[in-house]
Design a protein around this motif. Structure first.
Motif, PDB file in Angstrom:
ATOM      1  N   ILE A 184      10.915  -4.300   2.794  1.00  0.00           N
ATOM      2  CA  ILE A 184      11.910  -3.129   2.561  1.00  0.00           C
ATOM      3  C   ILE A 184      10.947  -2.152   1.802  1.00  0.00           C
ATOM      4  O   ILE A 184      11.075  -0.926   1.808  1.00  0.00           O
ATOM      5  CB  ILE A 184      13.106  -3.616   1.937  1.00  0.00           C
ATOM      6  CG1 ILE A 184      14.038  -4.413   2.795  1.00  0.00           C
ATOM      7  CG2 ILE A 184      13.928  -2.576   1.534  1.00  0.00           C
ATOM      8  CD1 ILE A 184      15.411  -5.096   2.360  1.00  0.00           C
ATOM      9  N   THR A 185      10.321  -2.785   0.829  1.00  0.00           N
ATOM     10  CA  THR A 185       9.402  -1.970  -0.122  1.00  0.00           C
ATOM     11  C   THR A 185       8.480  -1.234   0.868  1.00  0.00           C
ATOM     12  O   THR A 185       8.307  -0.076   0.720  1.00  0.00           O
ATOM     13  CB  THR A 185       8.271  -2.813  -0.891  1.00  0.00           C
ATOM     14  OG1 THR A 185       9.395  -3.623  -1.853  1.00  0.00           O
ATOM     15  CG2 THR A 185       7.732  -2.184  -1.838  1.00  0.00           C
ATOM     16  N   LEU A 186       7.895  -1.884   1.743  1.00  0.00           N
ATOM     17  CA  LEU A 186       6.872  -1.311   2.496  1.00  0.00           C
ATOM     18  C   LEU A 186       7.557  -0.252   3.647  1.00  0.00           C
ATOM     19  O   LEU A 186       6.805   0.929   3.931  1.00  0.00           O
ATOM     20  CB  LEU A 186       6.030  -2.082   3.396  1.00  0.00           C
ATOM     21  CG  LEU A 186       5.145  -2.882   2.568  1.00  0.00           C
ATOM     22  CD1 LEU A 186       4.454  -4.023   3.389  1.00  0.00           C
ATOM     23  CD2 LEU A 186       3.993  -2.371   1.691  1.00  0.00           C
ATOM     24  N   GLU A 187       8.624  -0.629   4.127  1.00  0.00           N
ATOM     25  CA  GLU A 187       9.505   0.480   4.983  1.00  0.00           C
ATOM     26  C   GLU A 187       9.679   1.826   4.106  1.00  0.00           C
ATOM     27  O   GLU A 187       9.572   3.012   4.857  1.00  0.00           O
ATOM     28  CB  GLU A 187      10.672  -0.513   5.185  1.00  0.00           C
ATOM     29  CG  GLU A 187      11.462   0.651   6.287  1.00  0.00           C
ATOM     30  CD  GLU A 187      13.007  -0.063   6.353  1.00  0.00           C
ATOM     31  OE1 GLU A 187      13.217  -1.049   5.612  1.00  0.00           O
ATOM     32  OE2 GLU A 187      13.631   0.158   7.297  1.00  0.00           O
ATOM     33  N   LEU A 188      10.226   1.512   2.995  1.00  0.00           N
ATOM     34  CA  LEU A 188      10.655   2.675   2.182  1.00  0.00           C
ATOM     35  C   LEU A 188       9.240   3.460   1.753  1.00  0.00           C
ATOM     36  O   LEU A 188       9.545   4.851   1.812  1.00  0.00           O
ATOM     37  CB  LEU A 188      11.112   2.292   0.722  1.00  0.00           C
ATOM     38  CG  LEU A 188      12.628   1.652   0.985  1.00  0.00           C
ATOM     39  CD1 LEU A 188      13.218   1.249  -0.374  1.00  0.00           C
ATOM     40  CD2 LEU A 188      13.703   2.863   1.297  1.00  0.00           C
ATOM     41  N   LEU A 189       8.200   2.894   1.645  1.00  0.00           N
ATOM     42  CA  LEU A 189       6.948   3.916   1.484  1.00  0.00           C
ATOM     43  C   LEU A 189       6.582   4.599   2.802  1.00  0.00           C
ATOM     44  O   LEU A 189       6.344   5.895   2.662  1.00  0.00           O
ATOM     45  CB  LEU A 189       5.750   3.006   1.033  1.00  0.00           C
ATOM     46  CG  LEU A 189       4.285   3.514   1.137  1.00  0.00           C
ATOM     47  CD1 LEU A 189       4.319   4.640  -0.007  1.00  0.00           C
ATOM     48  CD2 LEU A 189       3.581   2.516   0.619  1.00  0.00           C
ATOM     49  N   GLN A 190       6.935   3.924   3.813  1.00  0.00           N
ATOM     50  CA  GLN A 190       6.581   4.746   5.124  1.00  0.00           C
ATOM     51  C   GLN A 190       7.468   5.869   5.077  1.00  0.00           C
ATOM     52  O   GLN A 190       7.181   7.151   5.451  1.00  0.00           O
ATOM     53  CB  GLN A 190       6.978   3.973   6.315  1.00  0.00           C
ATOM     54  CG  GLN A 190       5.688   2.721   6.659  1.00  0.00           C
ATOM     55  CD  GLN A 190       4.527   3.464   6.585  1.00  0.00           C
ATOM     56  OE1 GLN A 190       4.084   4.623   7.031  1.00  0.00           O
ATOM     57  NE2 GLN A 190       3.188   2.853   5.652  1.00  0.00           N
ATOM     58  N   ASP A 191       8.871   5.770   4.812  1.00  0.00           N
ATOM     59  CA  ASP A 191       9.900   6.736   4.766  1.00  0.00           C
ATOM     60  C   ASP A 191       9.716   7.837   3.759  1.00  0.00           C
ATOM     61  O   ASP A 191       9.836   9.069   4.132  1.00  0.00           O
ATOM     62  CB  ASP A 191      11.344   6.136   4.339  1.00  0.00           C
ATOM     63  CG  ASP A 191      11.686   5.250   5.562  1.00  0.00           C
ATOM     64  OD1 ASP A 191      11.344   5.114   6.546  1.00  0.00           O
ATOM     65  OD2 ASP A 191      12.895   4.529   5.094  1.00  0.00           O
TER      66      ASP A 191
END
Lengths: 285, 285
Positions: free
Chosen positions: A264-271
């Motif tokens: 989720i952390t890495l997904e939010l960074l992409q977002d």
């Protein structure tokens, strides 16, 4: 390095080469550490989320009884001129408003305004991939909602932090997590809820953006987080203007979750990176 | 005024006219309010109680990881030279040691040392005769034993203080009195005991001298004092380098004792002034 030697700085109405940017020693920042600041990113000639940063800067100044010597529109023009003079690819812009040249070394005078711009150093991909170790420390900032220049405790803890091979120090107060000296804090709970501290913090602009992005996919809650709860979190990360989102994998020597940056952390960074690109594309200058 | 325009200031090894004393904006006092200082009185060419002030200055610097770039003996010589250059009758000398010219605006570098000297303004006889009004405020300084330059709260409270016609603001923490932003606090109890806060304070040199003088005649105790106890005291006063002893006659709008400066307070002020004269007479320069 070449570029840096010719950077311009704005000091009280003038654009001067960085090497020639001085304040007289009667300034209340030097005499009494009294001042506020703010810091935003610019991509080429475009400041990112400038409205939010200006809003916070004027609010900090007002709460410290420091009148900003320009309207927001005037300040925007000054910022635009500085950014165009320096012509950097990716940069950080820092506005500092001090208590001014005090006659008696204690009473504020007309504030001094400095605006500096420097090339931006983002966290390495390696760091994002590995995540970072942090330590915790009991401390409450004087006026958490004000972005004051007082970092006495944060800087004094650098020694302690480095001794422990930690990259940041997370403050807590009476068992409740607050913030880092320069970043906000998030956890992902067992049921994939994003939680971030609600009280006694400086409300980061990146924190606000990450909350909005996360809310499109997950439940997001602002509330008190205990020190104990943090160590049982599935994922933890920090947010800041320069660091965007940085995964935290170890706190006070204890491994968090799997010990690796969470999905989720890495997904939010992409977002977040996508949002930045979107905002940049909006106005073509 | 004439004299002030020619005053010399010591900045990192050089004696320069006060108007030409500047620090580059990368200094960590300007960037992050990071620094320590100390302040002592000089009568003609003689510093008063210099050993104590130097001891405290080096201690503050050490606790903030700021190496003083001179030995105490070297610093004494610099101070003596500055005092002799400026040739003032009665003066205050302020030494400021900052976090230095930081490359990244956060990590300390080689500290900058500034030494300023200015004519001393003592409280008027009128003020000593009438006593002063003060207010109280809940606050605990970050590192009470360090004389850091961080006066964010003290300066921010100036507005509030003046609205209340108060001359100083006395800090307390969880109901226990600590100190003023720049002074220490004493009460005289019903049985003529002198009491002064023991914990979470900067230990003033004038506080130490007053305790020693008072001990010749009265019982002197360092201990916690509650906010409640203060308002029932027979006499209250503050001590500081520039203010010596100043009687306090009103706290948060409530009259203390008779509402006039108390006899023990005024007696100790006479004793302190006599001690200063004695010390000055010791070494004839």
């Amino acid at each position: 390095m070449e570029a840096q030697s010719t950077l311009q700085v704005f000091v009280n109405g003038d654009f001067v080469p960085a090497q020639q940017a001085f304040l007289h020693i009667s300034d209340l920042a030097i005499q009494r550490g009294y001042g506020v600041f703010d810091f935003f990113k610019a991509d080429k000639h475009k400041p990112l989320f400038l409205n939010d940063y200006l809003e916070r800067f004027y609010n900090s100044a007002s709460l410290m009884y420091l009148p900003v010597p320009y309207t927001k529109d005037e300040l925007r023009q000054i910022l635009q001129k500085l950014i165009s003079l320096n012509n950097l690819e990716e940069s950080g812009v820092k506005m500092i408003l001090t208590g001014g040249y005090s006659e008696n070394g204690f009473d504020p005078a007309a504030p001094n305004l400095i605006i500096q711009q420097q090339p931006l150093v983002l966290p390495s991909k390696e760091k994002v991939k590995k995540g970072i170790s942090i330590i915790t420390h009991e401390y409450l900032r004087d006026l958490p909602i004000v972005k004051s220049i007082n970092y006495t405790t944060g800087i004094r803890l650098l020694h302690h932090m480095r001794e422990q091979n930690a990259e940041e120090v997370l403050y807590f107060n009476s068992g409740i997590i607050t913030e880092f000296p320069r970043c906000n804090f998030f956890i992902v709970t067992e049921d994939n809820t994003l939680v971030t501290p609600a009280h006694n913090i400086l409300k980061g602009i990146t924190r606000k953006n990450v909350m909005a992005l996360a809310a499109k996919k997950y439940k997001v809650v602002e509330r008190d987080i205990t020190l104990q709860e943090v160590k049982q979190a599935k994922e933890t990360f920090l947010t800041s203007t320069t660091k965007r989102i940085l995964p935290i994998v170890k706190i006070d020597g204890e491994v968090i979750g799997t010990g690796k940056p969470g999905p989720i952390t890495l997904e939010l960074l992409q977002d977040l990176m996508a949002l930045e690109q979107e905002v940049l594309a909006e106005t073509v200058r």
